[in-house]
Design an enzyme around this catalytic site. Sequence first.
Site, PDB file in Angstrom:
ATOM      1  CB  THR A  42      -0.942   0.027   1.229  1.00 15.12           C
ATOM      2  OG1 THR A  42      -0.131  -0.194   2.396  1.00 15.12           O
ATOM      3  CG2 THR A  42      -2.015  -1.027   1.149  1.00 15.12           C
ATOM      4  CG  LEU A  45       7.540   1.762  -6.441  1.00 15.46           C
ATOM      5  CD1 LEU A  45       8.076   2.874  -7.329  1.00 15.46           C
ATOM      6  CD2 LEU A  45       8.675   0.788  -6.118  1.00 15.46           C
ATOM      7  CE  LYS A  47      -2.220   6.620  -3.564  1.00 16.63           C
ATOM      8  NZ  LYS A  47      -2.219   7.417  -2.331  1.00 16.63           N
ATOM      9  CG  HIS A 212      12.552   3.598 -12.700  1.00 10.37           C
ATOM     10  ND1 HIS A 212      13.285   4.217 -11.746  1.00 10.37           N
ATOM     11  CD2 HIS A 212      12.017   4.589 -13.462  1.00 10.37           C
ATOM     12  CE1 HIS A 212      13.203   5.532 -11.901  1.00 10.37           C
ATOM     13  NE2 HIS A 212      12.439   5.792 -12.944  1.00 10.37           N
ATOM     14  N   GLY A 215      13.900  -0.096 -17.742  1.00  7.23           N
ATOM     15  CA  GLY A 215      12.587  -0.451 -18.285  1.00  7.23           C
ATOM     16  C   GLY A 215      12.041   0.645 -19.185  1.00  7.23           C
ATOM     17  CG  HIS A 275      18.165   6.004 -12.533  1.00  6.09           C
ATOM     18  ND1 HIS A 275      17.737   4.727 -12.280  1.00  6.09           N
ATOM     19  CD2 HIS A 275      17.470   6.802 -11.682  1.00  6.09           C
ATOM     20  CE1 HIS A 275      16.827   4.756 -11.312  1.00  6.09           C
ATOM     21  NE2 HIS A 275      16.648   6.014 -10.927  1.00  6.09           N
ATOM     22  NE  ARG A 378      23.471  17.457 -27.999  1.00  6.04           N
ATOM     23  CZ  ARG A 378      23.965  18.689 -27.881  1.00  6.04           C
ATOM     24  NH1 ARG A 378      24.581  19.056 -26.777  1.00  6.04           N
ATOM     25  NH2 ARG A 378      23.812  19.548 -28.838  1.00  6.04           N
TER      26      ARG A 378
HETATM   27  C1  BG6 Z   1      14.304   7.679  -8.833  1.00  4.00           C
HETATM   28  C2  BG6 Z   1      14.970   8.643  -7.925  1.00  4.00           C
HETATM   29  O1  BG6 Z   1      15.049   6.515  -8.905  1.00  4.00           O
HETATM   30  O2  BG6 Z   1      14.186   8.261 -10.120  1.00  4.00           O
HETATM   31  C3  BG6 Z   1      14.171   9.929  -7.854  1.00  4.00           C
HETATM   32  O3  BG6 Z   1      15.054   8.086  -6.622  1.00  4.00           O
HETATM   33  C4  BG6 Z   1      13.917  10.471  -9.238  1.00  4.00           C
HETATM   34  O4  BG6 Z   1      14.842  10.897  -7.072  1.00  4.00           O
HETATM   35  C5  BG6 Z   1      13.352   9.400 -10.142  1.00  4.00           C
HETATM   36  O5  BG6 Z   1      12.991  11.527  -9.119  1.00  4.00           O
HETATM   37  C6  BG6 Z   1      13.236   9.889 -11.572  1.00  4.00           C
HETATM   38  O6  BG6 Z   1      12.611   8.931 -12.367  1.00  4.00           O
HETATM   39  P1  BG6 Z   1      11.848   9.343 -13.702  1.00  4.00           P
HETATM   40  O7  BG6 Z   1      11.393   8.046 -14.242  1.00  4.00           O
HETATM   41  O8  BG6 Z   1      10.745  10.266 -13.324  1.00  4.00           O
HETATM   42  O9  BG6 Z   1      12.854  10.036 -14.563  1.00  4.00           O
END
Ligand code: BG6
Length: 794
Positions: A42, A45, A47, A212, A215, A275, A378
């Site tokens: 609940t 994330l 949600k 993520h 993905g 990321h 880029r």
């Molecule tokens: C998350 C970070 O992993 O990625 C956040 O913890 C950030 O701080 C978010 O806002 C950004 O993800 P997206 O998909 O909105 O670019």
Amino acid sequence: MSVHSMIVLLLLVTLCAHGGKGEESAGAPRSGHVSVVIVGGTGDLAKKYLWQGFFELYVHQVGSGNTFSFYGGGLSPADAATPALFEILKAVSCSKDASEERCALLKEQFLRLARYRQLKTLEDYQALAEHIGRELQQEGITEAGRLFYLSLPAFAYVDVADKINRSCRPTGGPWLRVVLEKPFGHDIRSAEVLATQLEGSLKDEEMYRIDHYLGKQVVAKILPFRVENKKFLDPIWNKHHIERVEIVMKETLDVKGRISFYDQYGVIRDVLQNHLTEVMTLLMMRLPTNLSSSEEILQRKLQIFSSMLPLRKNQAVVGQYQAYQTTVQQETNKTKDHVSRTPTYAAVLAHIDEAQYEGVPILLISGKMLDERVGYARILFKNDVFCLQSRDGVHCKPKQIVFYFGHGSLQYPAVLVSKNLFRPVVTDSEWTEVTEHTDVNILGLPISDYYVQTPTEQKEAYSELISQIFAGCKNNFISTENLLASWGLWTPLLNSLAGTYPRIYPGGGDNRDLLDIRVNGKDVGYTREVVIISPEQMGATSANSFQVMQGNFRRADMVSAWPEELVERLAADIQKEAEAAVREGNVFHLAISGGSTPLALFHRLALHHFSFPWSHTHVWMVDERCVPLTEPESNFRGLHDHLLQHVRIPYFNIHPMPVQLNQRLCVEEDRGAALYEKEISGMVHGSSFHFVLLGVGYDGHTASLFPGGKADEVGEGLVALTESPLKPHQRMSLTFSAINRARTVALLVMGKGKHELISQLSRVSDKPDKWPVTGVKPADGRLVWYIDYDALLG
Ligand code: BG6
């Protein structure tokens, strides 16, 4: 690549990307019943993304032979949390092509399959396992697997993984998959500890660490795009054509509500380490032969990590939005005078030490409270076209490929290739070329100057990854080795930045050019200097304090200025002496010390003194540490990296000290010091260097002549083996006898930390055994002190 292999490759990619058979489940995938448990079901994330992702998975799997149960787990008792869970579940949405009726039916079925369970104690997990077992038995269905999604703070992982292991492991064939969200540690050590602890409960193949970004459709497209367009990219994907790579994630939001997490992590740990680093590896790795092989992709990624040059402090700038401090005080119990140095903005310059990418700047940039929300990678190519008149011609414009993750002015994810490069192929039916454009400009080019590809249907990153977890496809997840390699890259930089005060920025459009950066050789800095100390505050010096000041120090000449001006002046003085020596005798002999103080001088010489007579210059070492020359600690290595490799000096003119002979370091019998002395006497007229650059250590040492040194350091010999109180202890050094024969000796002292030393030196008499630097007294030459204002005035 043959057409056949291309088709196979794309098929494999498609299978892995859309929930088909993954390599881990090679052979027929076992169909049957799947229990999905979102621990933290609940939470925010869950949600926002997770339930929607699992709903989409369910919809895709209808009629596939698989059946499902969904459990939202949490610490609260079921009666309190069930209504909240159902509110969340009711909000899931169907894809555009589902009719209203079908959508209602699917949602109703999904809701019926879902329930809340309290998951607090081991007994709760045991009860869940018993419940699953009972249901399977009652329904008479085989089990395919169990998927636990831990949407929890990281500190809970080990405990929950242990409970799952002890009570919820399926027996006799069904799979177990446990999904974890970052942060996976705080630095390399904590990541190692966490990985080891988790290994106690879960096998590597059972763990799915989510990033993520992997993905996101455009990120997942990077490797396939590189493969599809290999014939265009191969000739230009290298240092000869790439000007720089930028990987950027800008956000407009602040971190209100997340401070307790964020303040311990900051933007580098939150975004760059994961990321942006992942995107970088996808862009720079050698192409795998099989895009579906997570093992091969991992090996290619690891290869990139091992060729990254270490990230040093001056390869990063950090900032913090102005309101951050107040939020920290509001959301934590910190007192008013607590100052957080957590960066909310960072720009980092990386390099890959491979022939293909040598010298190509790779910028990784992210920040909160910036002017827009946008993410992209880029690749900017060099453009060697000179446009005399037709400046609007496409060949005059920037050449670039942009992987546009989303948001920003384009509003949809896309891969953009500027039309002056090539027309990319579109072989994947899930991607399409966009030809109708609104009037928008992307990174300096109107959209009509690009070939644009976009996914036919936009999908959420989490939904994509959930379907890959279900399929057992691991290439878009972070393995332990990958994770540790990334922390290995970032941890030294994070440590070196620990004491740095971030630049404060107001936020949004008001930031203007405050966060702009400039790449300067291997370093990066803000373009706009913020002057913190006004000239008035400086006190004692001349009216215009930014000017260079001349005077005396210890009865010798002294030049003083702010660091930048001081270095500029010293570099100019060295060039003047070099030109005079070359005019006179066609050769200039320069002896240089190690340490960090001269680095700024090296950069200045490399980047501004293009007319320096390097081809007539011989470079000698003042001192050396007894380590192999390739070690980062070696003075020669520093000189090589920061100066020699950037200038056109003949190899024969470079004279490192022979600290390594007969495969051993600085052994008396190897007579390295005598060898160097012979080389000097043979080449340098009267063993008198034209210019000797020295520094001074906190204890008053200069060259590698330390307080209380041995007699031969002050004897007739030119070179000696010496002992340092600091590691590495063994050194080789020019002696006073060599130094004092020089025509000019410069003593460079910089930084506030040296102020105390300068005050002491201004008072003490000549005592070379106690203050070795006081033994520097050129017999027929000139001594000049170069002391910056920080060292001089504190
Ligand atoms: C998350 C970070 O992993 O990625 C956040 O913890 C950030 O701080 C978010 O806002 C950004 O993800 P997206 O998909 O909105 O670019």
